[in-house]
Scaffold this active site. Structure first.
Site, PDB file in Angstrom:
ATOM      1  CB  CYS A   1     -36.570  63.359  31.417  1.00  0.00           C
ATOM      2  SG  CYS A   1     -37.442  63.004  29.883  1.00  0.00           S
TER       3      CYS A   1
ATOM      4  CG  ASN B   1     -31.788  64.201  31.781  1.00  0.00           C
ATOM      5  OD1 ASN B   1     -32.362  64.955  31.013  1.00  0.00           O
ATOM      6  ND2 ASN B   1     -30.909  64.631  32.671  1.00  0.00           N
ATOM      7  N   GLY B   2     -32.022  63.452  28.351  1.00  0.00           N
ATOM      8  CA  GLY B   2     -31.138  63.981  27.329  1.00  0.00           C
ATOM      9  C   GLY B   2     -31.732  63.903  25.941  1.00  0.00           C
ATOM     10  CD  GLU B   3     -33.764  65.751  23.064  1.00  0.00           C
ATOM     11  OE1 GLU B   3     -33.941  64.832  22.232  1.00  0.00           O
ATOM     12  OE2 GLU B   3     -34.688  66.371  23.604  1.00  0.00           O
TER      13      GLU B   3
END
Length: 638
Positions: free
Chosen positions: A2, A72-74
């Site tokens: 994101c 934001n990320g994984e």
């Protein structure tokens, strides 16, 4: 994946400003948006849906909605985290990774970040304490900018999102420009604007009651660990790479890999092929100039593993992509490999949403030829008492007008008269200190007086616990070049195309293990990546495993004498550039003429062009919508 943005204040935040910031970040998250506002905070995000596509919207909340987060990320270890948190009584409303964050925060506070395995930049708002926590992943894969004012703080995934809500866009920081011209990127914590900072990798920022604190929560430890058996170490390297690749292949959207033909991306494709039941989709970029073309090596790996392989050739000049790069790279960024990186991301996105890559292999296993070169140079160090004389001789020779050989000899003598950290900094420089002094106009000389860009490398050397020179150099790169250049390039070029990039070699558990390896298992004599090559001998073709390192470059020197020659002169010598009062026009013109005559100033000219184009896009005019997508000077070949 994101884009995130937000504001927190002792007064009332501005929700409309957060929505504006999120609009600017739409390319990072085209699949949806979400917002939360209360008396002191406004949070927003744009979503690229990869995990829990139908139900993983943000912001996310804990059970009583007292803790809110945008992410934001994984988080690759979210299944294990989720099971543990459920066993502790936490209730989940989604099936994705983001919601783990708020429950981890309830359990561990700011130490929640130590439990995450992945790439991330996030914000957690604790309504009970009135604290906002910002965090960035360990090595800096995901970016986070912030702007602090009296009692308030605004943050965003990209600098231009903050620029969109700052009247006038901001003022150039001359110290940041000074560092940029040395390193080709603006190093954290600086940004190119005076009043905006980057949160450094592996750091937390806490805002509470208008007070801001930044602290580091992780650093890579290169302290040596004994390795009794090389074969066992090679087997462990394979195991760690396979496991890091496996957890990065979880996706509800199509997935593939960048395949350059180098060892690292080839190793990742080999690992993916061992895990996947379907042919791996692979994507390569090439050039007609054979010095920069790696397609033949990529094809060898693609054939061995039966991948669904796609190749494209960059044919035209880089002119078409200049406005696009200036928009998406929020700061001046002079690594010209951003051009092929952008194109391979653009073309991969036509078929996949997630792409794995080989980033980080060089920094963990000793892949750069400069490591071997520096190790050799250590054997020919001049006595420290002779260093001043060698530097004086070097400066005298380097100042010789119109004599290329004397200049080169001068630079060599100067290198011999430097300490190891300074020698390495000069090796990594775009503009050397003496070249900057020739370039700067009086205004910039005064603004940067006493500022030593090489002190950043000195600090990284002093902070390293490595006992060998090779491991020390790798430690320095992990803290400078990797997050400042390579990871910025990949994040911006992929997210500009709404593509998520994942990097198995940057798994922090793999990196921590590799950091402890003895230097001789990384660089042995003139052989780089000694242990990794041993580990991959049954995975990759011999010609791929043992060919010289090529890098992901472009024929920039040639372009600046042909296709880009006129635009370089126009951009760098017109009235607009001259009236900034930053650089001496006669020095810029001399550099352009010398390049045309045969001396290679390509990196320096490109750095000046990128700064000037950035300035015109972000400072000289009001921030507006991004330019139309760059044309594709590409030809598909397979």
């Amino acid at each position: 994946m994101c884009g995130v943005a937000g504001m927190v204040s002792t007064a009332s935040p501005d929700p409309a400003a957060v929505r504006t910031m999120c609009d600017v970040l739409a390319h990072r998250g085209p699949d949806g948006e979400g917002f939360h506002t209360d008396d002191h905070v406004a949070l927003g995000m744009r979503r690229l849906a990869v995990i829990d596509v139908s139900g993983g919207d943000q912001p996310v909340f804990n059970e009583d909605r007292s803790v809110i987060a945008v992410f934001n990320g994984e988080i690759y270890n979210f299944p294990e985290l989720r099971r543990d948190l459920q066993s502790r009584g936490h209730t989940f409303r989604t099936n994705g990774d983001s919601e783990c964050l708020v429950h981890l925060y309830e359990e561990h506070g700011e130490d929640c970040v130590r439990h995450l395995r992945g790439m991330f930049a996030f914000a957690v708002w604790d309504t009970r304490t009135g604290r906002l926590l910002l965090a960035r992943d360990r090595v800096g894969k995901k970016p986070l900018y912030y702007r602090e004012t009296a009692g308030s703080l605004a943050f965003a995934s990209e600098l231009k999102a903050l620029c969109a809500v700052v009247p006038g866009g901001g003022e150039v920081d001359p110290v940041a420009l000074h560092h940029y011209l040395t390193y080709q990127y603006v190093p954290a914590p600086w940004s190119i604007l005076r009043d905006v900072r980057k949160l450094p990798p592996g750091c937390l920022l806490s805002w509470q009651g208008g007070q801001v604190q930044v602290k580091r929560y992780w650093s890579l430890d290169f302290a040596p660990v004994p390795v009794p058996d090389e074969e066992e170490a090679a087997e462990r390297a394979r195991e760690l790479l396979l496991e890091a690749t496996r957890i990065r292949m979880v996706s509800e959207r199509p997935l593939g890999a960048f395949l350059s033909g180098g060892i690292d991306s080839s190793a990742v494709v080999a690992a993916m092929a061992r895990i996947s039941a379907q042919p791996v989709k692979t994507f390569s970029i090439g050039f007609e100039d054979a010095r920069f073309d790696e397609r033949a090596h990529a094809r060898a790996v693609a054939r061995q593993y039966g991948t669904d392989h796609h190749e494209f050739v960059v044919e035209a000049s880089a002119l078409d992509i200049l406005p696009t790069l200036a928009w998406y790279f929020d700061e001046p960024f002079a690594d010209s490999s951003a051009i092929p990186s952008f194109y391979v991301a653009q073309l991969s996105r036509q078929q996949v949403t997630v792409a794995l890559n080989g980033d980080g292999g060089d920094e963990s296993f000793g892949g750069y030829t400069r490591y071997a070169l520096m190790a050799r140079m250590e054997r020919f160090r001049a006595p420290r008492a002779l260093h001043p004389a060698l530097r004086r001789l070097g400066r005298s020779l380097a100042a010789a007008p119109a004599c290329l050989n004397r200049r080169r000899a001068g630079r060599a003598f100067t290198m011999l008269g430097e300490t190891s950290p300074r020698r390495y900094a000069r090796m990594m420089s775009y503009f050397l200190p003496e070249q900057k002094r020739e370039l700067y106009a009086e205004r910039l000389l005064e603004a940067t007086a006493g500022v030593d860009s090489y002190e950043l490398v000195d600090q990284a050397f002093r902070a390293s616990r490595a006992v060998s020179r090779v491991n020390q150099l790798m430690d320095v790169d992990v803290n400078t070049y990797l997050p400042g250049d390579l990871l910025v390039k990949v994040d911006i070029s992929t997210m500009a195309n709404s593509l998520e990039a994942r990097s198995p070699f940057l798994d922090h558990r793999l990196m921590e293990w590799a950091a402890g390896l003895p230097a001789e298992l990384k660089v042995r004599g003139g052989t780089t990546k000694y242990l990794l090559k041993k580990a991959l001998r049954d995975w990759l073709p011999h010609e791929v495993l043992h060919r010289p390192k090529q890098g992901f470059g472009v024929p920039m020197a040639h372009w600046l004498r042909t296709d880009l020659r006129d635009v370089a002169w126009d951009v760098l010598t017109d009235r607009t550039a001259a009236e900034r009062g930053l650089f001496r026009p006669e020095a810029v013109r001399a550099m352009l003429r010398e390049h045309e005559a045969g001396e290679d100033h390509a990196r320096r000219i490109w750095a000046l062009m990128q700064f000037e184009l950035w300035h015109r896009r972000f400072v000289d005019q009001p921030l507006s919508v991004p330019p139309a997508a760059a044309g594709q000077p590409l030809r598909q070949t397979g």
